[in-house]
Scaffold this active site. Structure first.
Site, PDB file in Angstrom:
ATOM      1  N   LYS B  82      -5.595   3.275  -6.556  1.00  0.00           N
ATOM      2  CA  LYS B  82      -5.442   3.350  -5.101  1.00  0.00           C
ATOM      3  C   LYS B  82      -6.438   4.363  -4.559  1.00  0.00           C
ATOM      4  CE  LYS B  82      -1.819   4.108  -1.614  1.00  0.00           C
ATOM      5  NZ  LYS B  82      -0.389   4.433  -1.402  1.00  0.00           N
ATOM      6  N   SER B 157       2.275   1.125   1.325  1.00  0.00           N
ATOM      7  CA  SER B 157       0.868   1.289   1.577  1.00  0.00           C
ATOM      8  C   SER B 157      -0.024   0.939   0.371  1.00  0.00           C
ATOM      9  CB  SER B 157       0.580   2.732   1.990  1.00  0.00           C
ATOM     10  OG  SER B 157       0.840   3.618   0.909  1.00  0.00           O
ATOM     11  N   SER B 181       6.033   3.118  -0.894  1.00  0.00           N
ATOM     12  CA  SER B 181       4.672   2.570  -0.934  1.00  0.00           C
ATOM     13  C   SER B 181       4.208   2.025  -2.281  1.00  0.00           C
ATOM     14  CB  SER B 181       3.668   3.624  -0.464  1.00  0.00           C
ATOM     15  OG  SER B 181       3.658   3.697   0.933  1.00  0.00           O
TER      16      SER B 181
END
Lengths: 94, 489
Positions: B82, B157, B181
């Site tokens: 990420k 997210s 997330s």
């Protein structure tokens, strides 16, 4: 309204943000909706409840005050928008 | 290996076995992934940055290492990160214009640990800007698409991480979870995602959103892979003052055990109103399956669940507003042009650099921490946080873990909720309480809806009992059997 347009402008100043008039109107409305929802917390009596600031009861951890390897000034300045020698350059303030 | 196209379908543990036996090289596997990224990522848009050259070099290093007899579970395995994790020499944008050209001078601890094992990094994955969002639509660059249905969101997210694992353009990925997330995009993308206990994994080098809630965790094809990746990233780190100094067990030793009377609590507040029928029935089937196979199912109560979202939307934005004050155009990141003085430089930089959701949360947090409002908001929310945590600890006196839905609906259409922030916030109702209480939680694929959309089931355990999640998760996964073949794309 939980939050007035003037308060939104004041908070924007504190947060170092600029908005257009339309954005201020939109944010006032959206922040108001969220704050109204958050009112819900007042249904709970928390008078005698201690606050949790961290999920675990970790105590402050200290280390010896000894030097150890860290970023070199060159590396620390690599991403500077503007630099001079080993310093960050900012607009004149006085 | 004759057929390289099948390599991207393998799990970490399958691939690791082939690499160890030298039946395939890391270079071949990495090339297969890079080819697939080129073919498939224009549709999915999971990657912000693909680091092809570095990946191939790392793969060659891994092959040398394996040839010398030094093989570890992740050596030569291609992984995606990420874009909230600092990577030395590789841009780390947080999907924000303010960090678009930021190249960290150091590695996050989790990145350093994976490098040390010889993992291969394919690139940096899309996300909601500064991890604020539930759909990856808040990326400043582009939305990511759900591999199971390209007109739907992958969750957020960590949407790029979830989509990359499901689209088989990364063997596994790391995400971060502040209010769901990791678990919510795992659920929406049909992959396994774990948020470890707060403190289990070092946050050093994770760009801060809400420091008392953030935690890094694995997103993988199955529970065994989750245990392997967690083994590599967990453990004490002197660079994170909140990192947990206790022992880290070998999580793979919790795999594949009998349920043997395990007490699984079903919190009644997590069912009923607001949850879509297809999701609820899928979770109920999972509960029955566990019960038929030796688990003791008990109804429990988490009576203050309905207050979690409100408490979270005080605490997380308050911490975020403080953390994000560092973006001032002085030390790194964007500096706007055309400013009149220092104060104006701050304002222009932040106003041009941050997107609308980040600004909304900074405003909310600044307001709730501002003079005269602290007691009414931040203090109140922190007290409610104690009540929510106590609910969980009480429930765990009666059961070993909890089973719940992850998200109230399957993945929604791109654009469907962007205009209503509060509705978007409410979709995190089942994941947020876990962060407030600092507990470990895992999302495991459970079923496909009639429309072919993935639904995940969440297990929640007491602090530092990730082993319980691996135990119940892997057993459930075995009982469940395959959900569906990976989406074709």
């Amino acid at each position: 309204m939980k939050i007035s347009r003037e308060e939104v402008l004041h908070v924007a100043e504190l947060a170092r943000l600029k908005f257009s008039n339309e954005e201020i109107d939109l944010f006032s409305r959206q922040l108001n909706d969220i704050l109204v929802y958050i009112e819900k917390l007042n249904e709970l009596d928390t008078e005698a409840v201690p606050a949790t600031t961290h999920a675990h009861e970790l105590k402050n951890r200290f280390r010896d005050d000894a030097s150890s390897p860290s970023l070199s000034p060159e590396k620390a300045l690599e991403n500077a928008p503007e630099k001079e020698g080993s310093q960050f350059v900012v607009p004149r303030i006085i | 290996m004759a057929d390289k196209s099948g390599l991207v379908d393998l799990t970490i543990w399958q691939l690791s076995t082939l690499l160890r036996k030298k039946e395939v090289s890391s270079k071949e596997v990495t090339e297969a992934y890079l080819e697939r990224i080129e073919a498939v990522d224009p549709k999915v848009k999971a990657y912000i940055t693909v680091t092809a050259d570095q990946a191939l070099r790392a793969a060659e290093e891994a092959d040398k290492r394996i040839a010398s007899g030094d093989h570890r579970p992740l050596t030569g395995v291609p992984i995606g990160l990420k874009d909230v994790l600092c990577t030395e020499g590789i841009p780390t944008t947080c999907a924000s214009k303010i960090l678009e050209h930021f190249v960290p001078p150091y590695d996050a601890t989790v990145v350093a640990r994976l490098k040390d094992e010889g993992a291969v990094f394919l690139g940096k994955l899309n996300m909601d800007e500064f991890a604020m969002g539930s759909s990856t639509e808040n990326s400043a660059f582009f939305p990511t698409r759900n591999p199971w249905s390209l007109d739907r969101i992958p969750g957020g997210s960590s949407g790029g991480s979830g989509a990359a694992v499901a689209a088989r353009i990364a063997c596994a990925a790391l995400g971060s979870d502040t209010g769901g997330s990791i678990r919510q995009p795992a659920s929406h993308c049909g992959v396994v995602g774990m948020k470890p206990t707060y403190g289990r994994v070092s946050r050093y080098g994770l760009v801060a959103f809400a420091s008392s809630l953030d935690q890094i965790g694995p997103m993988t094809r199955d529970v065994r892979d989750c245990a392997i990746l967690l083994n590599s990233i967990a453990g004490f780190d002197p660079k994170d003052s909140t990192s947990y100094p206790g022992e880290v067990p070998d999580f793979t030793s919790a795999l594949g055990k009998e349920l043997n009377g395990m007490r699984i609590g079903v919190p009644k507040e997590y069912f009923g109103h607001g949850i879509e029928e297809g999701v609820e029935s899928a979770i109920k089937r999972a509960i029955s399956l566990l019960e038929e196979n030796g688990a003791q199912i008990k109804e429990v109560s988490l009576p203050h669940t309905e207050y979690a979202v409100a408490a979270y939307y005080i605490i997380a934005p308050a911490e975020a507003s403080s953390n994000l004050m560092r973006y001032d155009g002085v030390k790194y990141g964007l500096r706007a042009t055309g400013y009149k003085n220092l104060l104006d430089m701050y304002k222009e930089t932040r106003s041009q650099g941050f997107g609308p959701e980040v600004k909304r949360r900074i405003m909310l947090g600044t307001y709730s921490l501002s003079s005269g409002y602290y007691d009414a908001y931040y203090k109140k929310a922190s007290q409610v946080r104690t009540i929510i945590r106590d609910d969980f600890l009480k429930a765990f006196s009666e059961c070993d873990c909890l089973i719940t839905p992850v998200a109230p609906t399957p993945p929604f259409k791109i654009g469907e909720k962007v205009d209503d922030p509060l509705q978007m916030y409410l979709s995190d109702i089942f994941t947020i309480p876990v962060n407030l209480a600092g507990l470990p939680g895992i999302s495991i694929p459970c079923a496909l809806t009639e429309d072919g959309l993935p639904v995940g089931v969440q297990f929640i355990a007491p602090p530092f009992r990730e082993d319980t999640l691996i135990h119940v998760g892997s057993t459930y996964e075995g009982l469940r059997g395959p959900v569906a073949p990976w989406p074709e794309l």
